[in-house]
Scaffold this motif. Structure first.
Motif, mmCIF file in Angstrom:
data_model
loop_
_atom_site.group_PDB
_atom_site.id
_atom_site.type_symbol
_atom_site.label_atom_id
_atom_site.label_comp_id
_atom_site.label_asym_id
_atom_site.label_seq_id
_atom_site.Cartn_x
_atom_site.Cartn_y
_atom_site.Cartn_z
ATOM 1 N N SER A 27 0.824 -1.209 0.000
ATOM 2 C CA SER A 27 0.000 0.000 0.000
ATOM 3 C C SER A 27 0.862 1.264 0.000
ATOM 4 O O SER A 27 0.386 2.336 -0.354
ATOM 5 N N GLU A 28 2.124 1.144 0.375
ATOM 6 C CA GLU A 28 3.021 2.296 0.404
ATOM 7 C C GLU A 28 3.742 2.525 -0.919
ATOM 8 O O GLU A 28 4.398 3.544 -1.094
ATOM 9 N N LEU A 29 3.634 1.570 -1.827
ATOM 10 C CA LEU A 29 4.309 1.711 -3.115
ATOM 11 C C LEU A 29 3.601 2.729 -3.984
ATOM 12 O O LEU A 29 2.376 2.811 -4.005
ATOM 13 N N ASN A 30 4.381 3.465 -4.725
ATOM 14 C CA ASN A 30 3.842 4.426 -5.670
ATOM 15 C C ASN A 30 3.640 3.698 -6.995
ATOM 16 O O ASN A 30 4.503 3.707 -7.863
ATOM 17 N N LEU A 31 2.493 3.022 -7.127
ATOM 18 C CA LEU A 31 2.220 2.192 -8.299
ATOM 19 C C LEU A 31 1.178 2.823 -9.204
ATOM 20 O O LEU A 31 0.241 3.460 -8.727
ATOM 21 N N PRO A 32 1.297 2.591 -10.520
ATOM 22 C CA PRO A 32 0.233 3.020 -11.430
ATOM 23 C C PRO A 32 -1.065 2.275 -11.094
ATOM 24 O O PRO A 32 -1.024 1.150 -10.589
ATOM 25 N N PRO A 33 -2.204 2.888 -11.375
ATOM 26 C CA PRO A 33 -3.486 2.248 -11.056
ATOM 27 C C PRO A 33 -3.639 0.845 -11.647
ATOM 28 O O PRO A 33 -4.227 -0.028 -11.015
#
Length: 180
Positions: A92-98
């Motif tokens: 949940s802390e990762l900066n991931l694309p949708p």
């Protein structure tokens, strides 16, 4: 890899990997430390197939790459190679694309492995034992009995993958003597 997005390594990453041997040779490094990425706990494309840690072909490919790195480092002059385990984190802390978030929501086994990479670390330890490569247990040092967003009052991850600027000196302060 996801059904909607497949990302390869960016140009800077590819360039860095292409110069490993030269960097080891010119630095006079005595020890080469392999720090496997969380990305190994995610699905990949291998010869046109989607694979993961439950696929023997993927496990063989990871093992082969680790052996290739070891051979390269030794050929470049490193007297020893070591490998770290992969620490826990929170997806949940990762900066991931949708698109990735959607895929991960459909794949609880990927999220569980990425957050607590037991299978990946077993693969690392097994390979290391067979290849006589010392293992530095970074996962235990960072995670202890489970995920901790902070250590000694410092935020551990900057973006969910990379250690934060505040935690990096602390991590290396622990890691460097382990390597030595």
């Amino acid at each position: 890899w996801t059904p909607t997005v497949a990302l390869g390594a960016d140009a800077a990453c590819r360039q860095n990997k292409a110069t490993y041997e030269e960097k080891v040779r010119t630095s006079g490094a005595e020890t080469f430390v392999i720090m496997p990425s969380l990305q190994l706990a995610l699905r990949h494309q291998l010869r046109g197939r989607t694979v993961w840690l439950d696929d023997p072909a993927y496990v063989a490919a990871v093992r082969s790459k680790l052996s290739e790195l070891t051979t390269m480092a030794e050929a470049a002059g490193a007297r020893s190679v070591q490998i770290t385990t992969v620490p826990c984190r929170r997806m949940s802390e990762l900066n991931l694309p949708p698109q990735y978030r959607t895929e991960l929501s459909r794949s609880p086994e990927l999220v569980a492995e990425a957050e607590n990479p037991k299978r990946l670390n077993t693969l690392i330890r097994t390979w290391a034992k067979e290849e006589n490569v010392p293992v530095v247990d970074l996962a235990s040092a960072v995670c202890g009995d489970g995920y901790q967003p902070t250590l000694h009052g410092k935020k551990v991850y900057e973006d969910g993958i990379h250690f934060s600027p505040d935690a990096t000196p602390m991590i290396w302060g622990w890691l460097a003597p382990q390597v030595l």
